[in-house]
Structure formats: C-alpha cells, structure tokens
Design a protein around this motif. Structure first.
Motif, PDB file in Angstrom:
ATOM      1  N   ARG A 122       0.836  -1.201   0.000  1.00  0.00           N
ATOM      2  CA  ARG A 122       0.000   0.000   0.000  1.00  0.00           C
ATOM      3  C   ARG A 122       0.873   1.254   0.000  1.00  0.00           C
ATOM      4  O   ARG A 122       1.908   1.300   0.672  1.00  0.00           O
ATOM      5  N   PHE A 123       0.448   2.259  -0.773  1.00  0.00           N
ATOM      6  CA  PHE A 123       1.199   3.499  -0.915  1.00  0.00           C
ATOM      7  C   PHE A 123       0.331   4.690  -0.539  1.00  0.00           C
ATOM      8  O   PHE A 123      -0.864   4.716  -0.833  1.00  0.00           O
ATOM      9  N   ASP A 124       0.946   5.683   0.102  1.00  0.00           N
ATOM     10  CA  ASP A 124       0.247   6.937   0.341  1.00  0.00           C
ATOM     11  C   ASP A 124       0.098   7.705  -0.964  1.00  0.00           C
ATOM     12  O   ASP A 124      -0.839   8.497  -1.128  1.00  0.00           O
ATOM     13  N   ARG A 125       1.017   7.475  -1.890  1.00  0.00           N
ATOM     14  CA  ARG A 125       0.967   8.138  -3.195  1.00  0.00           C
ATOM     15  C   ARG A 125      -0.212   7.621  -4.014  1.00  0.00           C
ATOM     16  O   ARG A 125      -0.692   6.503  -3.793  1.00  0.00           O
ATOM     17  N   GLY A 126      -0.640   8.429  -4.989  1.00  0.00           N
ATOM     18  CA  GLY A 126      -1.711   8.008  -5.878  1.00  0.00           C
ATOM     19  C   GLY A 126      -1.196   7.102  -6.983  1.00  0.00           C
ATOM     20  O   GLY A 126       0.021   6.952  -7.176  1.00  0.00           O
ATOM     21  N   VAL A 127      -2.123   6.511  -7.721  1.00  0.00           N
ATOM     22  CA  VAL A 127      -1.758   5.593  -8.801  1.00  0.00           C
ATOM     23  C   VAL A 127      -0.857   6.270  -9.824  1.00  0.00           C
ATOM     24  O   VAL A 127       0.053   5.640 -10.382  1.00  0.00           O
ATOM     25  N   THR A 128      -1.074   7.552 -10.074  1.00  0.00           N
ATOM     26  CA  THR A 128      -0.273   8.266 -11.079  1.00  0.00           C
ATOM     27  C   THR A 128       1.193   8.384 -10.668  1.00  0.00           C
ATOM     28  O   THR A 128       2.042   8.677 -11.505  1.00  0.00           O
ATOM     29  N   HIS A 129       1.496   8.177  -9.403  1.00  0.00           N
ATOM     30  CA  HIS A 129       2.878   8.290  -8.927  1.00  0.00           C
ATOM     31  C   HIS A 129       3.587   6.935  -8.888  1.00  0.00           C
ATOM     32  O   HIS A 129       4.717   6.842  -8.384  1.00  0.00           O
ATOM     33  N   LEU A 130       2.940   5.899  -9.404  1.00  0.00           N
ATOM     34  CA  LEU A 130       3.543   4.568  -9.355  1.00  0.00           C
ATOM     35  C   LEU A 130       4.281   4.204 -10.640  1.00  0.00           C
ATOM     36  O   LEU A 130       4.670   3.049 -10.834  1.00  0.00           O
ATOM     37  N   GLY A 148      -6.760   2.431  -6.796  1.00  0.00           N
ATOM     38  CA  GLY A 148      -6.734   3.486  -5.798  1.00  0.00           C
ATOM     39  C   GLY A 148      -7.115   4.830  -6.386  1.00  0.00           C
ATOM     40  O   GLY A 148      -7.575   4.925  -7.536  1.00  0.00           O
ATOM     41  N   GLU A 149      -6.917   5.862  -5.588  1.00  0.00           N
ATOM     42  CA  GLU A 149      -7.274   7.221  -5.989  1.00  0.00           C
ATOM     43  C   GLU A 149      -6.119   7.884  -6.738  1.00  0.00           C
ATOM     44  O   GLU A 149      -4.949   7.542  -6.540  1.00  0.00           O
ATOM     45  N   MET A 150      -6.447   8.849  -7.589  1.00  0.00           N
ATOM     46  CA  MET A 150      -5.422   9.536  -8.359  1.00  0.00           C
ATOM     47  C   MET A 150      -4.401  10.221  -7.456  1.00  0.00           C
ATOM     48  O   MET A 150      -3.208  10.234  -7.740  1.00  0.00           O
ATOM     49  N   GLY A 153      10.736   7.741  -2.579  1.00  0.00           N
ATOM     50  CA  GLY A 153      11.296   8.583  -3.642  1.00  0.00           C
ATOM     51  C   GLY A 153      10.979   8.181  -5.054  1.00  0.00           C
ATOM     52  O   GLY A 153      11.545   8.749  -5.997  1.00  0.00           O
ATOM     53  N   GLY A 154      10.077   7.211  -5.252  1.00  0.00           N
ATOM     54  CA  GLY A 154       9.767   6.776  -6.598  1.00  0.00           C
ATOM     55  C   GLY A 154      10.921   6.002  -7.221  1.00  0.00           C
ATOM     56  O   GLY A 154      11.808   5.484  -6.526  1.00  0.00           O
ATOM     57  N   PHE A 155      10.938   5.953  -8.544  1.00  0.00           N
ATOM     58  CA  PHE A 155      11.963   5.184  -9.248  1.00  0.00           C
ATOM     59  C   PHE A 155      13.294   5.919  -9.338  1.00  0.00           C
ATOM     60  O   PHE A 155      14.350   5.288  -9.483  1.00  0.00           O
ATOM     61  N   ALA A 156      13.278   7.233  -9.239  1.00  0.00           N
ATOM     62  CA  ALA A 156      14.488   8.043  -9.472  1.00  0.00           C
ATOM     63  C   ALA A 156      15.715   7.562  -8.688  1.00  0.00           C
ATOM     64  O   ALA A 156      16.801   7.429  -9.266  1.00  0.00           O
ATOM     65  N   PRO A 157      15.621   7.307  -7.376  1.00  0.00           N
ATOM     66  CA  PRO A 157      16.815   6.879  -6.640  1.00  0.00           C
ATOM     67  C   PRO A 157      17.351   5.507  -7.068  1.00  0.00           C
ATOM     68  O   PRO A 157      18.499   5.174  -6.770  1.00  0.00           O
TER      69      PRO A 157
END
Length: 326
Positions: free
Chosen positions: A141-149, A196-198, A259-263
C-alpha cells in the motif's frame, strides 16, 4: 486438484520409494483412493514411478516451500512480510486482489505451489510445474496516488535481480519493462496490478514468477528461457530464493514509496541487459522497428533513438523489445 494428491506428494518429496500401503495408512485413506489421487501427479508436471513390491517414487525430489524456513532466512526483513503458502490457487494475484479489497495490510504475501490460472503480461499463461517454479504475489500500500507509481515494475525487477544474484545467478539482469533475464533468456516475469485514488492512497499487487527447475518444460515457453537451476552452482534452495526475493522487495518498495523510481534508476541502468544496444521494438498494433536504447527516464519510460529521433516508450504501451536481428 485434491488435497490428498498434495499430501501424498509431500510424503514422496524426498525422491525415495515409499510403500503405498504405508502411505495410505498414514493418510487415513484406502489404497485405491491414494492410487486415484496420485494419477493426477502428471497434471502437476511431476513424473511418478509406481513399482510393484517397492511402492511409489518421484523421478526427482521436490522441495516444498515452508513459511518457517523462509521467515528464518529473511532475518529482520521477515517482520515486514506476512507470508502464506498454499498448495493450489487459481492465481495468487487474483486472490490477493480480493484480500486487498477486504483490507489486507501491506506486506501480505501469498505463494502457491501450483497455480491453475496463473497469468503473465498480455494475458499469457505462466508455464510451471510443482516444485519447478516460484509463484507469489505481494500486496503493498502506498500513500501516493496511482499516477505516482510509474516505474514500479522496473523497481520490482531490480529487487528480483538483486535477489537472484545473491543466490548465485550471477548474470541475472533486468529487461525493460518487467522481465528478468540471463544472457537474454527469460528467468522471471513480473505483473503488477494497481488500484486506488489519483492523489492517493493506492495499492499494488506485485505478481512474480520465477523459473526455478523446469527442465524440458522450458521448451513450452514462447520465448528463449532458462531456470535458476541451470544458472547457479550450487543450486540454491527454493525457500532461499523466495526469502531473498521477499527481503529485497520489501526494501525496494519502501524506497520507492519514499522517492519513486528516481533513486533506483542508476542501479537499474547498470543491470539493464539492453543498455546501449540496438534492439527491435515491437509495439502492439504498430509496425516493428529497430532502435538504439539510450536511457531510462525517472518515470520508468525507456528512451530509444530511431531514425534520428528520440522516442519514449512507456510500459502502458506494452512495447516489447528483442535484440536486433532475432
């Protein structure tokens, strides 16, 4: 498949002869019932010998998965994953999606010895055999929205590749967007389903399939493929491969949340089998073309150069790449 079939195969897992009469007595069944149950061994990709006067014997021993063993091998990471192992399920991802809808927490993991309807990318069926594959799904589970995955499948591929290298598969590499390969031959695949939510929160069910010891069944896969047993010496145990993979996944998913995929991008590029190579890109519903792999973006898109122009490929386009000329 009946529960009795799996119970009997567990007793035969050591690869030695076992008396049918003794097995039936231990299992509280008749000899005839046991014999009928073992007729389904072939449906699970298992070769079974029945020799009068000696009993039953598997052609090859089977290492069944064990929660306690996996948890011990995971060490401190075990606290981040709640593992359940079942003999048979239609699809670990389908079952876990239903569990997610009922509120299952992050870290819930379902592994199966056998999937009757396992699936891969583009709806492909997963080729496997009892004891010959590792098939599991992990809920996160992520606090981020689907668009951030964006880039999540690449992060997962990196975790799986790390784990395989730790287990002796030294030439394991990632392949954009969701495969793990050894010498350009597939050893594992990843299928991620999100909801999930955007703007958040969101949930991902990460499905992973690894070829462990498939033997002749490798020929049934619709692309060049290898298994762990053919790439590592000594061959690591199935339980160890699962433990290392889950430990790496837990760490990578936590890093991705932060940090997403960047790191993870630099390490991913260093392990990409097609980095700097000329490839054949085969998008769905479009003509295939050759291009040079240039980069991967922080959002997980693959950057290629074709005909003097830069093209960004996203996993949503389901673009497949192959070495040029193959």
């Amino acid at each position: 498949m009946s529960a009795l079939t799996f119970q009997a195969l567990r007793r035969l897992a050591d690869g030695r002869f076992h008396s049918g009469e003794a097995m039936a007595r231990e299992l509280g069944r008749s000899r005839a019932t046991l014999s009928e149950a073992l007729k389904h061994a072939g449906d699970l990709g298992v070769e079974l010998f029945s020799v009068p006067g000696r009993g039953y014997k598997l052609a090859e021993p089977i290492e069944f998965l064990d929660v306690a063993s996996v948890s011990t091998m995971m060490g401190a990471s075990a606290s981040r994953v709640s593992l359940e192992i079942v003999d048979e399920v239609d699809s670990t991802s389908s079952r876990l999606l239903a569990m997610a809808a009922s509120g299952a927490p992050a870290g819930t993991c379902l592994a199966a010895e056998w999937q009757s309807a396992g699936r891969g990318r583009r709806g492909r069926a997963w080729v496997g055999g009892l004891g010959g594959s590792l098939m599991f799904s992990l809920l996160w589970r992520f606090d981020r929205g689907v668009t951030h995955l964006a880039g999540l499948s690449l992060a997962v591929g990196l975790a799986v590749t790390r784990a395989l290298r730790q287990c002796g598969v030294e030439r394991a590499q990632v392949k954009w967007p969701n495969d793990v390969v050894v010498d350009f031959r597939k050893v594992g695949g990843i299928l991620i389903e999100t909801s999930g939510e955007m703007q958040g929160p969101s949930v991902a069910v990460v499905g992973v399939g690894l070829n462990y010891r498939l033997g002749d069944q490798l020929e049934k896969i619709d692309q060049p493929a290898v298994d762990v047993a053919g790439c590592a010496s000594p061959v690591p145990s199935r339980n160890l491969v699962l433990a290392r993979t889950l430990a790496e996944l837990a760490g990578v998913l936590e890093a991705f949340e932060a940090g997403g995929f960047a790191p993870l991008r630099s390490e991913w590029r260093s392990l990409h089998a097609y980095e700097g190579r000329r490839v054949r890109v085969m998008p769905p519903n479009e003509a295939a073309y050759e291009a040079d792999v240039v980069d991967v973006g922080e959002d997980g898109t693959l950057v290629v150069s074709a005909g003097g122009r830069s093209v960004r490929l996203s996993s949503a386009e389901l673009a497949a790449i192959r070495p040029a000329g193959r």
